[in-house]
Design a protein around this motif. Sequence first.
Motif, PDB file in Angstrom:
ATOM      1  N   ASN A   1      39.308  56.342   8.204  1.00 11.21           N
ATOM      2  CA  ASN A   1      38.320  56.733   9.205  1.00 11.21           C
ATOM      3  C   ASN A   1      37.836  58.151   8.912  1.00 11.21           C
ATOM      4  OD1 ASN A   1      38.123  54.589  11.400  1.00 11.21           O
ATOM      5  ND2 ASN A   1      40.349  54.827  11.268  1.00 11.21           N
TER       6      ASN A   1
ATOM      7  N   LEU B   1      47.863  47.241  17.023  1.00  6.05           N
ATOM      8  CA  LEU B   1      46.488  46.879  16.669  1.00  6.05           C
ATOM      9  C   LEU B   1      46.308  45.365  16.625  1.00  6.05           C
ATOM     10  CD1 LEU B   1      45.256  49.172  13.731  1.00  6.05           C
ATOM     11  CD2 LEU B   1      44.167  48.861  15.961  1.00  6.05           C
TER      12      LEU B   1
ATOM     13  N   ILE C   1      45.989  56.916  15.512  1.00  3.19           N
ATOM     14  CA  ILE C   1      45.250  56.232  14.451  1.00  3.19           C
ATOM     15  C   ILE C   1      44.323  57.199  13.721  1.00  3.19           C
ATOM     16  CG2 ILE C   1      43.460  54.506  13.978  1.00  3.19           C
ATOM     17  CD1 ILE C   1      44.689  52.863  16.315  1.00  3.19           C
TER      18      ILE C   1
ATOM     19  N   TRP D   1      36.301  52.610  11.780  1.00  4.25           N
ATOM     20  CA  TRP D   1      36.549  51.362  12.503  1.00  4.25           C
ATOM     21  C   TRP D   1      37.309  51.602  13.812  1.00  4.25           C
ATOM     22  CZ3 TRP D   1      41.755  50.865  12.987  1.00  4.25           C
ATOM     23  CH2 TRP D   1      42.563  51.428  11.996  1.00  4.25           C
ATOM     24  N   CYS D   2      37.725  52.839  14.050  1.00  3.83           N
ATOM     25  CA  CYS D   2      38.325  53.238  15.326  1.00  3.83           C
ATOM     26  C   CYS D   2      37.569  54.461  15.822  1.00  3.83           C
ATOM     27  CB  CYS D   2      39.807  53.568  15.140  1.00  3.83           C
ATOM     28  SG  CYS D   2      40.654  54.157  16.643  1.00  3.83           S
ATOM     29  N   ASP D   3      37.388  54.564  17.150  1.00  2.42           N
ATOM     30  CA  ASP D   3      36.706  55.728  17.717  1.00  2.42           C
ATOM     31  C   ASP D   3      37.636  56.418  18.713  1.00  2.42           C
ATOM     32  OD1 ASP D   3      34.751  57.594  18.196  1.00  2.42           O
ATOM     33  OD2 ASP D   3      33.188  56.127  18.670  1.00  2.42           O
TER      34      ASP D   3
ATOM     35  N   ILE E   1      37.682  49.697  18.954  1.00  2.00           N
ATOM     36  CA  ILE E   1      37.993  49.198  17.617  1.00  2.00           C
ATOM     37  C   ILE E   1      36.830  48.316  17.180  1.00  2.00           C
ATOM     38  CG2 ILE E   1      39.560  47.805  16.206  1.00  2.00           C
ATOM     39  CD1 ILE E   1      40.808  50.421  17.130  1.00  2.00           C
TER      40      ILE E   1
ATOM     41  N   ALA F   1      44.622  55.936  20.003  1.00  2.00           N
ATOM     42  CA  ALA F   1      43.473  56.401  19.219  1.00  2.00           C
ATOM     43  C   ALA F   1      43.785  57.737  18.553  1.00  2.00           C
ATOM     44  CB  ALA F   1      42.239  56.522  20.108  1.00  2.00           C
TER      45      ALA F   1
END
Length: 205
Positions: A81, A132, A25, A95-97, A102, A22
Amino acid sequence: MTDLTKWPRLLVVGDAVTREQANEILIRTNTRHMHTNDRVWETTVHDLFGIARDKHGHPDWKSAQAFHDRYGVLDLTYLANQRIASSWLGGAYGWCDWDGTIGCSNYNIGKWPTVEDVTEEWQAIAAAFPYLTLHAQLVTDEGEGHIAATWAVKDGKTALVEPVGQIASISDDVAAMAAGLFLGTRTERGVSLDRLREALAQLAT
């Protein structure tokens, strides 16, 4: 050519990633055009990134490009993001935290994307993060229309696939967003300074 309309809704569901993944990303897919009304946070982030500012407070493009080059930040128009800072009514989004989740269903991309453009961006994301695994869809007319395209991302590859149905419910909690704005509970900061330092240190090694 498939018409995605002006502001299609992005739906994503996928396998959770690790804390370290994460971190990678969210630094490398962060928007290259960070805007926020929280000037203190914006200055703090730019200072941490080593991005200089001109006399008007705008990021210096040369030092910004140097940061992007050093950390391998992808050039994303539609799929970036915004989990570090965001002036959007709903706060930080993407779309990612930071917890590795995800998925998303509460915001639109735009303006006027094409299937080809979005496919190229998912291909770049898949190649950069081969761990991913996700499916993504665009629903026309801000989520009120039909499924216009579906992508599968896995093992560093991206493919347009036939949808078997809508992969996630549309989320539009506008009342809660507005309440957060008026009650002062909304924040444009999406991450703690300590976590952001951790992510940068990880990628710098």
